[in-house]
Design an enzyme around this catalytic site. Structure first.
Site, PDB file in Angstrom:
ATOM      1  N   ARG A  51       0.838  -1.208   0.000  1.00  0.00           N
ATOM      2  CA  ARG A  51       0.000   0.000   0.000  1.00  0.00           C
ATOM      3  C   ARG A  51       0.871   1.255   0.000  1.00  0.00           C
ATOM      4  NH1 ARG A  51      -3.234  -2.968   4.650  1.00  0.00           N
ATOM      5  NH2 ARG A  51      -1.427  -2.188   5.793  1.00  0.00           N
ATOM      6  N   SER A  78      -5.931  -0.181  -0.966  1.00  0.00           N
ATOM      7  CA  SER A  78      -6.483  -1.329  -0.252  1.00  0.00           C
ATOM      8  C   SER A  78      -5.699  -2.570  -0.662  1.00  0.00           C
ATOM      9  CB  SER A  78      -7.971  -1.501  -0.587  1.00  0.00           C
ATOM     10  OG  SER A  78      -8.480  -2.703  -0.064  1.00  0.00           O
ATOM     11  N   GLY A  79      -5.047  -3.201   0.305  1.00  0.00           N
ATOM     12  CA  GLY A  79      -4.247  -4.380   0.001  1.00  0.00           C
ATOM     13  C   GLY A  79      -5.094  -5.635  -0.071  1.00  0.00           C
ATOM     14  N   LYS A 160      -9.703   5.859   4.195  1.00  0.00           N
ATOM     15  CA  LYS A 160      -8.458   5.178   4.572  1.00  0.00           C
ATOM     16  C   LYS A 160      -8.089   5.676   5.947  1.00  0.00           C
ATOM     17  CE  LYS A 160      -5.100   2.342   3.826  1.00  0.00           C
ATOM     18  NZ  LYS A 160      -5.281   0.950   3.421  1.00  0.00           N
ATOM     19  N   ARG A 192     -11.293   0.724  11.558  1.00  0.00           N
ATOM     20  CA  ARG A 192     -12.316   0.672  10.506  1.00  0.00           C
ATOM     21  C   ARG A 192     -13.705   0.898  11.096  1.00  0.00           C
ATOM     22  NH1 ARG A 192      -9.215  -4.101   8.438  1.00  0.00           N
ATOM     23  NH2 ARG A 192     -10.624  -5.377   9.711  1.00  0.00           N
ATOM     24  N   SER A 230     -10.874   1.298   5.257  1.00  0.00           N
ATOM     25  CA  SER A 230      -9.718   0.424   5.085  1.00  0.00           C
ATOM     26  C   SER A 230      -8.566   0.981   5.901  1.00  0.00           C
ATOM     27  CB  SER A 230      -9.339   0.361   3.596  1.00  0.00           C
ATOM     28  OG  SER A 230      -8.214  -0.454   3.387  1.00  0.00           O
ATOM     29  N   ARG A 316     -12.565 -11.301   1.139  1.00  0.00           N
ATOM     30  CA  ARG A 316     -12.306 -10.592  -0.128  1.00  0.00           C
ATOM     31  C   ARG A 316     -12.410 -11.535  -1.313  1.00  0.00           C
ATOM     32  NH1 ARG A 316      -8.478  -7.445   2.755  1.00  0.00           N
ATOM     33  NH2 ARG A 316      -6.873  -9.013   2.397  1.00  0.00           N
ATOM     34  N   GLY A 342     -22.464  -1.963   6.720  1.00  0.00           N
ATOM     35  CA  GLY A 342     -23.485  -2.915   6.357  1.00  0.00           C
ATOM     36  C   GLY A 342     -23.792  -3.830   7.530  1.00  0.00           C
ATOM     37  N   PRO A 343     -24.809  -4.675   7.396  1.00  0.00           N
ATOM     38  CA  PRO A 343     -25.180  -5.585   8.481  1.00  0.00           C
ATOM     39  C   PRO A 343     -24.083  -6.613   8.732  1.00  0.00           C
ATOM     40  CG  PRO A 343     -26.346  -6.147   6.464  1.00  0.00           C
ATOM     41  CD  PRO A 343     -25.644  -4.849   6.194  1.00  0.00           C
ATOM     42  N   GLY A 346     -22.441  -8.843   6.083  1.00  0.00           N
ATOM     43  CA  GLY A 346     -22.707  -8.288   4.764  1.00  0.00           C
ATOM     44  C   GLY A 346     -21.858  -7.051   4.532  1.00  0.00           C
TER      45      GLY A 346
END
Length: 356
Positions: A51, A78-79, A160, A192, A230, A316, A342-343, A346
């Site tokens: 990165r 983003s790695g 970031k 994050r 991230s 990922r 997100g939930p 998710g």
């Protein structure tokens, strides 16, 4: 304001050859670039130096092109390109100023981009309310800068954020301060999560006044439907890019978003593609997370128990494969670790389109 999004393939974290070809061909105007988001092929963990390597190469390239103005560009790397994900750059440009008379001629509101950054954080502030509050303030600033009328027109907020290194932890301890965790990998999740809750607070997705420090990385029912955060060791502040649609913007680009309910919810993207059949898909951006329950659609998974591969890397690969299948292209931006994005299990997914 007129914004554009261009994807650029890369052969390595330091590769700027294709970027230079796009510039020479006039597809990208360096003076108009406000942000670059990238996927690099490191492990995406604390020791992912691809990165920082990519940021260094990009800063050097743009400095040669536009001099000191390059310092105003936000670089979000983003790695992790596990599975079929293809390493690349997403170059975001913004030109013009003032207010567009109307965007009705282009078929509706157009893509608007706002950028901001927080102050540098002390180690003991990461993953705590100080980070939440600073991010919320910066997000509100970026929304205003973009000319976005309200939260309903915000479709993706890319951040970031920093993480805790061993040196940073020791420095805090020497000053008699306590950090949120002494596990550097876990600090990525706290950073994050705090950043995502800052987005949710800024956009009214949660009751900011009721939020407490104990909610961070604990109260999973609190989340943002548009935040993508991230963490990395290459910065000490939060870099923020707000994507939305605005009547004050013009041009063929626009953005939409949905929410994946779990890691295999490809329908969240499919519904967007079906809603805009006459537009060209330009880029997909999404967050990936291993369900903290250990289940996906009532089936047990082992992502959280793998001692060889971090769960963010598993996630990922899964989400990248699902979304690449739906849109037919693996050169998409999928970032791991979706705490409060997100939930639980998710994550948000956004798509940039270009009107034909």
């Amino acid at each position: 304001m007129k914004c554009a999004v261009v994807r650029v393939p890369t052969g390595s974290p330091s590769d700027t050859q294709a970027l230079d070809e796009y510039v020479k061909a006039g597809r990208i105007v360096p003076e108009d670039v406000v942000a670059v988001m990238g996927k690099t092929e490191g492990n995406g963990c604390v020791n992912d130096f691809t990165r920082g390597y990519a940021v260094h190469a990009l800063r050097d390239y743009f400095t040669r092109r536009i001099g000191d103005a390059a310092s105003g560009i936000s670089y979000v790397m983003s790695g992790g390109t596990e599975g079929v994900l293809s390493p690349h750059l997403t170059v975001i440009s913004r030109s013009g100023s003032g207010r567009a008379a109307s965007s009705a001629a282009s078929g509706g509101k157009s893509l608007a981009i706002g950028v901001a950054h927080t102050r540098d954080f002390l180690p003991e502030e990461l993953g705590r309310m100080a980070q939440v509050e600073a991010v919320a303030e910066a997000v509100r600033s970026a929304v205003k800068e973009a000319g976005i009328a309200g939260p309903e027109d915000v479709h993706f907020v890319q951040i970031k954020c920093p993480l805790l290194t061993t040196d940073a932890i020791h420095e805090a301890v020497r000053r008699g301060k306590h950090v949120v965790t002494e596990d550097t990998y876990k600090s990525m999740g706290f950073s994050r999560g705090a950043s995502a809750l800052g987005v949710a607070a800024a956009l009214g997705e949660i009751d900011a006044a009721a939020l407490t420090e104990e909610d961070i990385c604990h109260s999973w029912e609190l989340y943002s439907a548009v935040a993508s955060t991230s963490a990395g060791s290459e910065l000490s502040c939060c870099e923020i890019i707000v994507f939305g649609n605005s009547a004050e913007a013009e041009g063929p680009y626009f953005i939409d978003h949905g929410v994946m309910q779990d890691a295999i919810d490809g329908d969240a993207l499919r519904r967007m593609l079906q809603a805009h059949p006459d537009a060209e898909l330009v880029q997909v951006m999404a967050k990936a997370e291993a369900a903290p329950s250990g289940l996906v659609r009532e089936r047990r998974h082992t992502m959280l128990n793998d001692s060889d591969i971090n769960h963010t890397r598993h996630a990922r690969a899964v989400v990248g494969g699902v979304l690449a299948y739906v849109c037919g292209d693996p050169m998409i931006y999928v970032s791991g670790g979706a705490e409060h994005q997100g939930p639980a299990g998710g994550g948000p997914v956004a798509a940039v389109f270009r009107r034909q």
